[in-house]
Design an enzyme around this catalytic site. Structure first.
Site, PDB file in Angstrom:
ATOM      1  N   ASP A   1      -2.380 -12.890  -2.756  1.00 22.04           N
ATOM      2  CA  ASP A   1      -1.306 -12.939  -1.712  1.00 22.04           C
ATOM      3  C   ASP A   1      -0.434 -14.234  -1.796  1.00 22.04           C
ATOM      4  OD1 ASP A   1      -0.211 -11.936   0.779  1.00 22.04           O
ATOM      5  OD2 ASP A   1      -1.094 -13.731   1.598  1.00 22.04           O
TER       6      ASP A   1
ATOM      7  N   GLU B   1       1.526 -11.861  -5.977  1.00 28.70           N
ATOM      8  CA  GLU B   1       2.435 -11.457  -5.229  1.00 28.70           C
ATOM      9  C   GLU B   1       3.395 -12.926  -5.131  1.00 28.70           C
ATOM     10  OE1 GLU B   1       3.938 -10.724  -0.725  1.00 28.70           O
ATOM     11  OE2 GLU B   1       2.650 -12.205  -0.996  1.00 28.70           O
TER      12      GLU B   1
ATOM     13  N   HIS C   1       3.728  -3.132   1.923  1.00 32.70           N
ATOM     14  CA  HIS C   1       3.556  -3.010   3.307  1.00 32.70           C
ATOM     15  C   HIS C   1       4.544  -3.956   3.990  1.00 32.70           C
ATOM     16  CE1 HIS C   1       1.437  -6.260   1.689  1.00 32.70           C
ATOM     17  NE2 HIS C   1       1.255  -6.946   2.679  1.00 32.70           N
ATOM     18  N   ASP C   2       5.434  -4.615   3.162  1.00 32.29           N
ATOM     19  CA  ASP C   2       6.384  -5.697   3.786  1.00 32.29           C
ATOM     20  C   ASP C   2       7.832  -5.041   3.770  1.00 32.29           C
ATOM     21  OD1 ASP C   2       4.457  -7.542   4.538  1.00 32.29           O
ATOM     22  OD2 ASP C   2       4.300  -8.199   2.197  1.00 32.29           O
TER      23      ASP C   2
ATOM     24  N   ASP D   1      -7.375  -7.649  -1.953  1.00 35.25           N
ATOM     25  CA  ASP D   1      -6.333  -8.388  -1.487  1.00 35.25           C
ATOM     26  C   ASP D   1      -6.973  -9.915  -1.730  1.00 35.25           C
ATOM     27  OD1 ASP D   1      -3.877  -9.581  -0.686  1.00 35.25           O
ATOM     28  OD2 ASP D   1      -3.412  -7.415  -0.179  1.00 35.25           O
TER      29      ASP D   1
END
Ligand code: GLC
Length: 534
Positions: A201, A264, A325-326, A99
């Site tokens: 990110d 993302e 994960h969100d 990430d």
């Protein structure tokens, strides 16, 4: 397409490192834990792991607040352990994607500490500092994604700084060439260490409006929706200049051999496509999140696939995501039976699939008692269902206390069904969802039509999603019953006599289909059309 790159053919598996495997009993997953589970990932058959942030961090946003981009947080391990993980992953045939969090640092990062020290600081211009509005108060109406205003007052220096997320996550100013250089050199640091790429990110946040215009109200906002949605993020996200920054990141990657850049960005398709960059000089894979929010309905999903396929620029490679994960887990969104159909969908659509850890064993969102909430989003904006802890609970490796994840007390509670829903139990069960995932992955690897073949939608009745994948004269049909009722599907003349390769129930392989197929409730099939070689 046979010369497709690994990130086109391959399957990405997302690891949330706090929750994957704890090797030292502190209740938090770590790098040595991941390393010890590489054989499992090889057995499952995925090609790459993407690890959510492992850098030094005060953990205000669990690693998405980085205080040293070149360090490993001691909770996760050491640089030596990281190197060992990369070495072993590569020896196992797995790529490693990190990430990369370029939009903001931690407020504890030495850059920010220096920046906030005084208005004259050499790093002042590394962040977004502004005077109050003429009448006082924040410079604009911009809102933080995690609730409240996006401007934080700094009394000592008499200015506000901008933070798209927590106030502990001040935004860097990517218009500043020094910031760019510093961050691009962070990428080189990890690429030199052998990582195979980055998931970048919140890329669409990187550049904010230079004129600092107020965001307009969102006419669609209703009470119950997260407060930051009250405004349209017109001037805070997806600014045209962001593409220069993306291209600069890509140029760094292109100096290396065969690495991947994934971005993302939660955006509608027309906006998302720009992130492939001019002449594909941007992201290799701007994440396509449209299945995450989609109603679980055959027609709606067919429409999403159609729109996406139609919007892709020439030569751009597609990708699909069911969870991360969100967002709530797929099994909790669509139920246990449809989670199997969803698996077949994810692994048969055209484009790189990203699989969220635990979805392969059918993990559910775990209810979190108010006193156990960890996620800062939920803490700031309680009770709206925005909390992300439920989908971040520890991986269920086996039964018993700790579920094979830890010998200590896990940082988030284990799922109540961990005794049944775990790798150990499901691995030996030939009908389990884990066996299905493994069979789907194996089939995708064995059949170029699924990995890299052309996609064509097929006519199907109510509740059914059907398409063909084709490559080198082989034509595979994917027939998915997204409803909980039996459905009958007429096959086109050329398809009758197709042979079933895999069904979501793992019980129909070898069956010959006539001109009509009976699909059980919540059932999906992959069949090979006749006339194909072999
Ligand atoms: C991304 C991450 C999310 C994080 C946020 C701020 O959306 O996926 O987990 O909280 O960025 O870095």
């Amino acid at each position: 397409m046979l010369d497709a790159r690994w990130w086109q053919r391959g399957i990405v598996y997302q690891i949330y490192p706090r929750s994957f495997m704890d090797s030292n009993g502190d209740g938090i997953g770590d790098l040595s834990g991941i390393r010890s589970r590489l054989p499992y990932l090889a057995w499952l058959g995925v090609d790459a792991i993407w690890i959510s942030p492992i850098y030094t961090s005060p953990m205000a946003d669990f690693g998405y607040d980085v205080s040293d981009y070149r360090g490993i947080d001691p909770r996760f391990g050491t640089l030596d352990e990281f190197d060992a993980l990369v070495r072993d992953a590569h020896a196992t045939g797995l790529k490693v994607i990190l990430d990369f969090v370029p939009n903001h640092t931690s407020d504890q990062h030495p850059w920010f500490v220096e920046s906030r020290a005084s208005r004259e600081s050499a790093k002042r211009g590394w962040y977004i500092w502004r005077d109050p509005a003429p009448g006082g108060g924040p410079p604009t109406n911009w809102l933080s994604e995690f609730g409240g205003p996006a401007w934080e007052w700094d009394a000592a220096t008499g200015q506000y700084y901008y933070h798209a997320y927590l106030k502990e996550q001040p935004d860097l100013d990517w218009r500043n060439p020094e910031v760019r250089d510093a961050m691009l050199s962070v990428m080189r640091f990890w690429l030199d260490r052998g990582v195979d790429g980055f998931r970048v990110d919140t890329i669409h946040h990187l550049i904010k409006d230079s004129e600092l215009r107020d965001n307009p109200p969102n006419p669609q906002w209703k009470p119950g929706m997260p407060p930051h949605r009250k405004l349209l993020r017109l001037y805070t996200t997806d600014r045209p200049e962001v593409h220069e920054a993306v291209a600069a990141m890509r140029r760094v990657l292109d100096d290396y051999d065969d690495r991947v850049l994934i971005g993302e960005a939660y955006l509608p398709f027309d906006r998302l496509m720009a992130y492939y960059g001019q002449d594909l000089s941007g992201m290799h894979l701007p994440f396509n999140f449209h299945l995450i929010g989609a109603p679980w309905d055959a027609r709606a999903i067919a429409e999403i696939v159609r729109e996406y396929e139609a919007a892709l620029p020439q030569g751009a490679w597609p990708n699909w995501v069911l969870g991360n994960h969100d967002k709530p887990r797929i099994r909790s969104r669509v139920g246990a039976a449809q989670a199997r159909v969803a698996a077949m969908l994810l692994l048969t659509l055209r484009g790189t699939p990203t699989l969220y850890y635990g979805d392969e064993i059918g993990m559910c969102d775990v209810p979190i008692a108010p006193g156990e909430v960890q996620d800062p989003f939920e803490k700031n904006v309680p009770g709206l269902g925005v909390g992300r802890d439920p989908e971040r609970t520890p991986m269920q490796w086996g039964g018993g206390a700790g579920a094979g994840f830890t010998t200590g007390r896990p940082w988030l509670p284990l799922a109540p069904d961990a005794d049944r829903t775990n790798v150990e139990a499901l691995r030996g069960d030939p009908g389990s969802i884990l066996s299905l995932y493994r069979a789907l992955i194996a089939l995708r690897r064995a059949q170029p039509a699924l990995a890299v073949g052309a996609y064509a939608p097929l006519a199907a009745g109510e509740g059914v999603l059907a398409y063909a994948r084709e490559h080198g004269g082989r034509r595979l049909l994917v027939l998915l019953n997204l409803s909980s009722r039996p459905r009958r599907l007429a096959l086109a003349a050329g398809a009758s006599g197709a042979r079933v390769l895999l069904s979501t129930g793992l019980d129909r392989a070898g069956e010959r289909l006539d001109e009509a197929v009976e699909l059980r409730p919540d059932e999906g099939l992959i069949a090979e059309a006749p006339g194909a070689p072999g």
